[in-house]
Design a protein around this motif. Structure first.
Motif, mmCIF file in Angstrom:
data_model
loop_
_atom_site.group_PDB
_atom_site.id
_atom_site.type_symbol
_atom_site.label_atom_id
_atom_site.label_comp_id
_atom_site.label_asym_id
_atom_site.label_seq_id
_atom_site.Cartn_x
_atom_site.Cartn_y
_atom_site.Cartn_z
ATOM 1 N N ASP A 32 -2.264 0.026 -4.529
ATOM 2 C CA ASP A 32 -1.357 -1.118 -4.389
ATOM 3 C C ASP A 32 -0.262 -0.947 -5.420
ATOM 4 N N LYS A 65 0.844 -1.195 0.000
ATOM 5 C CA LYS A 65 0.000 0.000 0.000
ATOM 6 C C LYS A 65 0.881 1.248 0.000
ATOM 7 N N VAL A 66 0.567 2.179 -0.892
ATOM 8 C CA VAL A 66 1.318 3.423 -1.015
ATOM 9 C C VAL A 66 0.330 4.562 -1.197
ATOM 10 N N MET A 67 0.497 5.632 -0.440
ATOM 11 C CA MET A 67 -0.338 6.808 -0.618
ATOM 12 C C MET A 67 0.430 7.808 -1.485
ATOM 13 N N PRO A 105 -5.177 13.092 -2.488
ATOM 14 C CA PRO A 105 -4.374 11.894 -2.244
ATOM 15 C C PRO A 105 -5.171 10.621 -2.475
ATOM 16 N N THR A 154 -4.675 6.077 -2.002
ATOM 17 C CA THR A 154 -3.871 4.925 -1.610
ATOM 18 C C THR A 154 -4.055 3.845 -2.663
ATOM 19 N N ARG A 208 0.392 11.625 -2.946
ATOM 20 C CA ARG A 208 -0.225 12.935 -2.713
ATOM 21 C C ARG A 208 0.618 14.031 -3.345
ATOM 22 N N GLU A 240 8.231 8.523 3.787
ATOM 23 C CA GLU A 240 7.670 9.460 2.826
ATOM 24 C C GLU A 240 8.814 10.073 2.036
ATOM 25 N N ALA A 254 5.312 9.997 -2.240
ATOM 26 C CA ALA A 254 4.759 8.683 -1.922
ATOM 27 C C ALA A 254 5.019 8.401 -0.450
ATOM 28 N N TYR A 255 3.994 7.892 0.238
ATOM 29 C CA TYR A 255 4.104 7.521 1.642
ATOM 30 C C TYR A 255 3.816 6.030 1.759
ATOM 31 N N VAL A 256 4.750 5.289 2.370
ATOM 32 C CA VAL A 256 4.601 3.853 2.580
ATOM 33 C C VAL A 256 4.389 3.639 4.077
ATOM 34 N N PRO A 257 3.132 3.391 4.500
ATOM 35 C CA PRO A 257 2.830 3.282 5.934
ATOM 36 C C PRO A 257 3.604 2.182 6.658
#
Length: 69
Positions: free
Chosen positions: A63, A2-4, A59, A61, A6, A23, A15-18
């Protein structure tokens, strides 16, 4: 993974990878509309993003698949 994705107020995509609490700015992309191609993050990671419509609202999220270590 999962990548957000924004866009900042300055227009920079990131890109933010929780799972990694990471980020990073997106510094290169295969397609000008970002979707359906490879993007490179500032830390060197390469991600393959899914094919979405060019006018997809951010933003969002998605795959993504990591292509490099």
């Amino acid at each position: 993974m999962k990548v957000m994705i924004r866009r900042s107020a300055q227009g920079q995509l990131s890109a933010y990878v929780p799972k990694k609490d990471l980020e990073e700015p997106i510094v290169a992309m295969d397609n000008p509309e970002i979707w359906g191609g490879k993007v490179t993050l500032a830390n060197g990671w390469q991600l393959e993003l899914p094919a979405l419509a060019a006018d997809t609202k951010l933003p969002i999220t998605v795959d993504a698949r990591r292509l490099s270590e």
